[in-house]
Design a protein around this motif. Sequence first.
Motif, PDB file in Angstrom:
ATOM      1  N   ALA A 190      48.047  58.170   1.912  1.00 56.05           N
ATOM      2  CA  ALA A 190      47.287  57.098   1.282  1.00 56.05           C
ATOM      3  C   ALA A 190      47.758  56.860  -0.150  1.00 56.05           C
ATOM      4  N   ARG A 191      47.678  55.599  -0.586  1.00 55.75           N
ATOM      5  CA  ARG A 191      47.926  55.258  -1.991  1.00 55.75           C
ATOM      6  C   ARG A 191      46.612  55.471  -2.743  1.00 55.75           C
ATOM      7  N   VAL A 192      46.623  56.400  -3.686  1.00 49.15           N
ATOM      8  CA  VAL A 192      45.392  56.879  -4.305  1.00 49.15           C
ATOM      9  C   VAL A 192      45.416  56.612  -5.800  1.00 49.15           C
ATOM     10  N   GLN A 193      44.275  56.182  -6.335  1.00 49.07           N
ATOM     11  CA  GLN A 193      44.073  56.144  -7.783  1.00 49.07           C
ATOM     12  C   GLN A 193      42.888  57.041  -8.103  1.00 49.07           C
ATOM     13  N   LEU A 194      43.144  58.077  -8.890  1.00 48.15           N
ATOM     14  CA  LEU A 194      42.116  59.016  -9.348  1.00 48.15           C
ATOM     15  C   LEU A 194      41.720  58.609 -10.752  1.00 48.15           C
ATOM     16  N   ILE A 195      40.433  58.385 -10.978  1.00 48.94           N
ATOM     17  CA  ILE A 195      39.972  57.849 -12.249  1.00 48.94           C
ATOM     18  C   ILE A 195      38.830  58.684 -12.798  1.00 48.94           C
ATOM     19  N   ASP A 196      38.831  58.872 -14.122  1.00 54.60           N
ATOM     20  CA  ASP A 196      37.779  59.656 -14.764  1.00 54.60           C
ATOM     21  C   ASP A 196      37.448  59.042 -16.124  1.00 54.60           C
ATOM     22  N   ARG A 197      36.180  59.123 -16.497  1.00 52.76           N
ATOM     23  CA  ARG A 197      35.767  58.544 -17.772  1.00 52.76           C
ATOM     24  C   ARG A 197      36.224  59.368 -18.971  1.00 52.76           C
ATOM     25  N   SER A 198      36.647  60.606 -18.721  1.00 54.61           N
ATOM     26  CA  SER A 198      37.112  61.464 -19.812  1.00 54.61           C
ATOM     27  C   SER A 198      38.483  62.026 -19.457  1.00 54.61           C
ATOM     28  N   PHE A 199      38.566  63.337 -19.175  1.00 52.81           N
ATOM     29  CA  PHE A 199      39.841  63.954 -18.823  1.00 52.81           C
ATOM     30  C   PHE A 199      39.642  64.874 -17.624  1.00 52.81           C
ATOM     31  N   VAL A 200      40.724  65.379 -17.086  1.00 49.08           N
ATOM     32  CA  VAL A 200      40.661  66.233 -15.896  1.00 49.08           C
ATOM     33  C   VAL A 200      39.846  67.490 -16.200  1.00 49.08           C
ATOM     34  N   ALA A 201      38.888  67.790 -15.324  1.00 50.58           N
ATOM     35  CA  ALA A 201      38.014  68.969 -15.451  1.00 50.58           C
ATOM     36  C   ALA A 201      37.149  68.908 -16.707  1.00 50.58           C
ATOM     37  N   SER A 202      36.788  67.700 -17.120  1.00 52.11           N
ATOM     38  CA  SER A 202      35.973  67.562 -18.334  1.00 52.11           C
ATOM     39  C   SER A 202      34.495  67.841 -18.093  1.00 52.11           C
ATOM     40  N   GLY A 203      34.060  67.862 -16.836  1.00 49.56           N
ATOM     41  CA  GLY A 203      32.653  68.083 -16.530  1.00 49.56           C
ATOM     42  C   GLY A 203      32.385  69.497 -16.075  1.00 49.56           C
ATOM     43  N   SER A 204      31.639  69.626 -14.989  1.00 50.82           N
ATOM     44  CA  SER A 204      31.210  70.953 -14.527  1.00 50.82           C
ATOM     45  C   SER A 204      32.359  71.834 -14.074  1.00 50.82           C
ATOM     46  N   SER A 205      33.475  71.235 -13.631  1.00 55.33           N
ATOM     47  CA  SER A 205      34.628  72.048 -13.217  1.00 55.33           C
ATOM     48  C   SER A 205      35.247  72.796 -14.390  1.00 55.33           C
ATOM     49  N   GLY A 206      34.973  72.342 -15.590  1.00 58.06           N
ATOM     50  CA  GLY A 206      35.454  73.042 -16.774  1.00 58.06           C
ATOM     51  C   GLY A 206      34.413  73.934 -17.404  1.00 58.06           C
ATOM     52  N   ALA A 207      33.274  74.114 -16.733  1.00 60.11           N
ATOM     53  CA  ALA A 207      32.182  74.910 -17.295  1.00 60.11           C
ATOM     54  C   ALA A 207      31.538  75.758 -16.209  1.00 60.11           C
ATOM     55  N   CYS A 208      32.370  76.501 -15.488  1.00 57.75           N
ATOM     56  CA  CYS A 208      31.848  77.294 -14.374  1.00 57.75           C
ATOM     57  C   CYS A 208      32.757  78.491 -14.123  1.00 57.75           C
TER      58      CYS A 208
END
Length: 388
Positions: free
Chosen positions: A28-46
């Motif tokens: 698939a042709r995929v666009q991954l989009i985030d309002r901040s940066f990679v792992a900026s939310g809970s994935s960066g605080a666990c």
Amino acid sequence: MAGSPDVVVVGAGVVGAACAYFLATSGARVQLIDRSFVASGSSGACEGNVLAWDKELERELPLALRSADLWADLARTLPDGFEYDRKGSIVVAETEAELCASAERARLLATLGVRGEVLDAEALRREEPHAAHDLPGGVLYPGDAQLEPRLATIALTRAAVARGATLTTDRTVERIMRRRDGAVTGIGTSAGAIAAGAVVVAAGVWTPALVETAGLSVPVTPRKGQIVVLERSPVRFRRKLSEAGYVAAVEAGDDAALQIAMVVESTESGTALLGSSRQHVGFDREVDIDVAGAIARRAARFFPVLDGARALRVYAGLRPLSPDHVPIVGPFAEAPNLCVATGHEGAGIGLAPATGELVAAWHAHAPTPVPIEWFSPDRFAPAALAVS
């Protein structure tokens, strides 16, 4: 539409990164989009837990076992490492009654493909010499693993990009666009609209607000968890360690008061991570020092060597909790090209690869290792159709 992506994935946490990776791997042709940066939310605080013993047995456990195998494969095949260590975990009992209950759960899990070994007090201290001397034992689950969640999210993202995905950061997704027939046509962002054949929302606790812009709903609420990071020391723990009361804390009701359960693990860098807390405080992500102190005291009760250890930092994250404590993954009947991947609460790291695999199979109309219908958002109250 010729230059638009097949799928837009909203949210570059570990679940969104896994969705992007498996979708791109499937072609698939995929666009991954985030309002901040990679792992900026809970994935960066666990923590980086890849556990099986603590899962709901009928739906979540099969997903967890598949995900554990996928993490082992990814650790071997992805170019970027993420400190993956299948070192096993020990569920530590505080009382004889807890040990008996833990042994019974181990016997049940063995019938479902999860190998465990009951430890008496002497065997527990052979495994972990720092254990308090009044602890009666525990259960060793050798198949459990640990990884570094930020590195894992980055590794999946980079691998997705290497397979043709596009990463867009610092861009807010404001709404999901739909036609009168209910089909999704793309997303509206702070920099304009993006047309897409399908949309996957993997935005953690922020998923409900975004899905609501399409007139749909997912019953996810934020549950705050804190982690205490101890400074480097010669004290090392061989296994991932959790107390037997951890499952009760996980399964506490939505309106329950603060829940504290011992979780201790050493990291590759020489620090130690202490958890865990669970607390309903809305979208408050501020560190609570009183909660951090309670986490530290609980850890020291099981491992007195930690009494007086110095904290390097404390961080907090918001975990997306579903009403039945099972992830919400799949499309809506009213919008069949809109898929959500949320509701994993504290198990998002461990379940991410299998979630991404499910989403990719859904998009490709391919068979899935476990039924995606188990996790459907439509298992809750039906949503009202809206037109954009």
